[in-house]
Design a protein around this motif. Sequence first.
Motif, PDB file in Angstrom:
ATOM      1  N   GLN A  20      -3.213   5.162   1.302  1.00 25.57           N
ATOM      2  CA  GLN A  20      -3.887   3.955   0.785  1.00 25.57           C
ATOM      3  C   GLN A  20      -3.239   2.721   1.392  1.00 25.57           C
ATOM      4  O   GLN A  20      -2.854   1.797   0.683  1.00 25.57           O
ATOM      5  CB  GLN A  20      -3.728   3.873  -0.733  1.00 25.57           C
ATOM      6  CG  GLN A  20      -4.649   4.774  -1.510  1.00 25.57           C
ATOM      7  CD  GLN A  20      -4.438   4.545  -3.004  1.00 25.57           C
ATOM      8  OE1 GLN A  20      -3.344   4.751  -3.521  1.00 25.57           O
ATOM      9  NE2 GLN A  20      -5.470   4.101  -3.679  1.00 25.57           N
ATOM     10  N   MET A  21      -3.074   2.745   2.717  1.00 25.94           N
ATOM     11  CA  MET A  21      -2.425   1.599   3.369  1.00 25.94           C
ATOM     12  C   MET A  21      -3.392   0.418   3.403  1.00 25.94           C
ATOM     13  O   MET A  21      -4.608   0.607   3.455  1.00 25.94           O
ATOM     14  CB  MET A  21      -1.999   1.978   4.787  1.00 25.94           C
ATOM     15  CG  MET A  21      -0.897   3.030   4.810  1.00 25.94           C
ATOM     16  SD  MET A  21      -0.155   3.220   6.437  1.00 25.94           S
ATOM     17  CE  MET A  21      -1.468   3.986   7.362  1.00 25.94           C
ATOM     18  N   ASN A  22      -2.827  -0.784   3.406  1.00 26.08           N
ATOM     19  CA  ASN A  22      -3.705  -1.945   3.510  1.00 26.08           C
ATOM     20  C   ASN A  22      -4.085  -2.183   4.982  1.00 26.08           C
ATOM     21  O   ASN A  22      -3.631  -1.468   5.884  1.00 26.08           O
ATOM     22  CB  ASN A  22      -3.096  -3.183   2.819  1.00 26.08           C
ATOM     23  CG  ASN A  22      -1.979  -3.827   3.605  1.00 26.08           C
ATOM     24  OD1 ASN A  22      -1.698  -3.449   4.745  1.00 26.08           O
ATOM     25  ND2 ASN A  22      -1.331  -4.806   3.008  1.00 26.08           N
ATOM     26  N   GLY A  30       0.855  -1.193   0.000  1.00 26.69           N
ATOM     27  CA  GLY A  30       0.000   0.000   0.000  1.00 26.69           C
ATOM     28  C   GLY A  30       0.878   1.225   0.000  1.00 26.69           C
ATOM     29  O   GLY A  30       2.105   1.110  -0.073  1.00 26.69           O
ATOM     30  N   ARG A  31       0.275   2.373   0.051  1.00 28.63           N
ATOM     31  CA  ARG A  31       1.075   3.592   0.070  1.00 28.63           C
ATOM     32  C   ARG A  31       0.413   4.594   1.004  1.00 28.63           C
ATOM     33  O   ARG A  31      -0.723   4.363   1.469  1.00 28.63           O
ATOM     34  CB  ARG A  31       1.248   4.170  -1.329  1.00 28.63           C
ATOM     35  CG  ARG A  31      -0.045   4.338  -2.108  1.00 28.63           C
ATOM     36  CD  ARG A  31       0.248   4.862  -3.496  1.00 28.63           C
ATOM     37  NE  ARG A  31       0.997   3.869  -4.256  1.00 28.63           N
ATOM     38  CZ  ARG A  31       0.437   2.950  -5.042  1.00 28.63           C
ATOM     39  NH1 ARG A  31      -0.873   2.919  -5.172  1.00 28.63           N
ATOM     40  NH2 ARG A  31       1.149   2.068  -5.691  1.00 28.63           N
TER      41      ARG A  31
END
Length: 161
Positions: A86-88, A82-83
């Motif tokens: 937009q983390m998982n 993810g980033r």
Amino acid sequence: MIKTRDISVTVNGTLHAATVEPRLLLADFLRHGLGLTGTHVGCEHGVCGACTVLLDGDSVRSCLMFAVQADGRSVETVESLGRIGQMNALQESFHAHHALQCGFCTSGMLITATDLLKKYPLATDREIREGLSGNLCRCTGYEHIVKAIRAVVACNSGEAR
Ligand code: FES
Ligand code: FES
């Protein structure tokens, strides 16, 4: 004359062709060749787990592999998870449960936990601790890391924690 070899490695879903020396470590190929510096290098002899990546879906030490051994194979690094923004779910849980301090071990922890949760989505505390036993953290005392993974397990089981 230094001998080189041509390799093709799929990294985070993108095929990369490169010409490398046979002695080049996979960790160095990822960090210096591809600029994927999320994979950290600590001990460089297989002890700390900071360099852990997924190779064809299984966690491996990228400091114990040569890049040529990844030829024709698929590698996933922490950058695939993810980033920022937009983390998982696992990354969110690490954040929510304060599962990191300096962050040096974190990419290896996240990749190891990703592999663990794929194989044991309902992992017990014992399985979580055993799964993490090859990854060293000098900051957290591990409790918050276990807590973060436990929270993802709770979500997998439909239990709210
Ligand atoms: S840097 Fe690979 S295990 Fe420590
Ligand atoms: S958070 Fe610093 S080594 Fe784990």
